[in-house]
Design an enzyme around this catalytic site. Sequence first.
Site, PDB file in Angstrom:
ATOM      1  N   GLU A  41       0.771  -0.825  -5.066  1.00  0.00           N
ATOM      2  CA  GLU A  41      -0.227   0.230  -4.850  1.00  0.00           C
ATOM      3  C   GLU A  41      -1.332   0.096  -5.900  1.00  0.00           C
ATOM      4  O   GLU A  41      -1.058  -0.209  -7.066  1.00  0.00           O
ATOM      5  CB  GLU A  41       0.447   1.601  -4.956  1.00  0.00           C
TER       6      GLU A  41
ATOM      7  N   ASP B 173       1.127  -0.256   5.163  1.00  0.00           N
ATOM      8  CA  ASP B 173       0.432   0.997   5.483  1.00  0.00           C
ATOM      9  C   ASP B 173      -0.934   1.001   4.793  1.00  0.00           C
ATOM     10  O   ASP B 173      -1.170   1.734   3.829  1.00  0.00           O
ATOM     11  CB  ASP B 173       1.285   2.186   5.013  1.00  0.00           C
TER      12      ASP B 173
ATOM     13  N   TYR C 235       0.869  -1.183   0.000  1.00  0.00           N
ATOM     14  CA  TYR C 235       0.000   0.000   0.000  1.00  0.00           C
ATOM     15  C   TYR C 235       0.912   1.241   0.000  1.00  0.00           C
ATOM     16  O   TYR C 235       0.802   2.114   0.860  1.00  0.00           O
ATOM     17  CB  TYR C 235      -0.927   0.011   1.218  1.00  0.00           C
TER      18      TYR C 235
ATOM     19  N   CYS D  38      -3.978   3.633  10.710  1.00  0.00           N
ATOM     20  CA  CYS D  38      -4.743   4.832  11.059  1.00  0.00           C
ATOM     21  C   CYS D  38      -6.033   4.475  11.794  1.00  0.00           C
ATOM     22  O   CYS D  38      -6.873   5.337  12.031  1.00  0.00           O
ATOM     23  CB  CYS D  38      -5.047   5.672   9.816  1.00  0.00           C
TER      24      CYS D  38
END
Length: 372
Positions: A258, A303, A237, A330
Amino acid sequence: MQVKFEKLDHYGRGITKINDKICFVENALPKETVEIEVIKETKKYFLATAKKIIKESENRTKPICPYYDKCGGCNLDHMSFKKENEYKEIKVKEILEKFAQIPNNKIKTIVYDKPYHYRNKITLHHEDEKIGLYQKKTHEIIPIKSCYLVNDDLNNEIKNVRQTNDDEIILRIGNKTREILNSTNNKNKIISYIGNKKYQISKKSFFQVNSTITEKLYNEIKEIINHSNSENVLDLYCGTGTIGIYISDIVNKVLGIESCKEAVEDANYNKKLNNAAKCTYKLGKVENLTKEITKEYDTAIIDPPRSGLDKKVIEKLLEIKPKTLIYVSCDPVTLARDLNLLKEKYNIEYIQPYNMFPRTYHVECVCVLKLR
């Protein structure tokens, strides 16, 4: 109705009880007595609004933003910044202990910087002649002249926004370069820096919004890579290739994966911009490119978006068993979910929270895992 509050939930709302049923109230703090009005009742909980603060917490501050009561952009501006950082650290500890049985001593003290003017990007919404941010929990647009979370130069740029056919208007600013991307005037690429590395960013590319905290976070990742003697690194990612390029000087090779085409184009440009010949980038969803994730990689930097890791990715990592995993998250809830699966073969060394998004309830974490 007057009620007392003892704690906050993980969205920054005050928690109380009415007739033994939990009640959530925005803009209420622990140790406060508040006059509330119930606006919704379900089988399990009430939702209410704070009508009047009867007894204030010593941690209450007056919101500086004129749109705070309506706009959905931030939700902790009524709390002191010191208390916000404490709240986020406790939140990470509570979630990871509850959902992944990770002891509190594995969680480090939160890293933070300034509470305002930190964002290098703002997305404005556009309908008819209204340009602004969405009202809380609606698609009603609140016209704004500026935002306290956003870099001052970007706030000045808001007045240069033109009418457009697009529903969204994106403004970005380059760290150090001060270049401004304004999607209404065909300026769709800018250069920004993290540390001494420079990156091209496009309108749709993912790039962390808080440049100061990002540099602190990337320096930590670089230190982990260094101490682990990592050689071949997966950057899953990878966005515009920022992390892989940042650590490329001290490793043998980096493979970035990605799903955003524009981001991969930027990553390949950034590779040339930084003479990072050790980096290779592949376009596609990580879960669809697991054949690229092979045993030659001794380290994986992960990530993912807020939704966390696809199970296929976790299964592949457990199969190839890199000696070090660096998980950038996150959302502590999806982090906990994924750690429950990764714990099958990995020990959790520590988790470092970062206040990447001040004045909101969101928190970033770096989790370091070592193969048993």
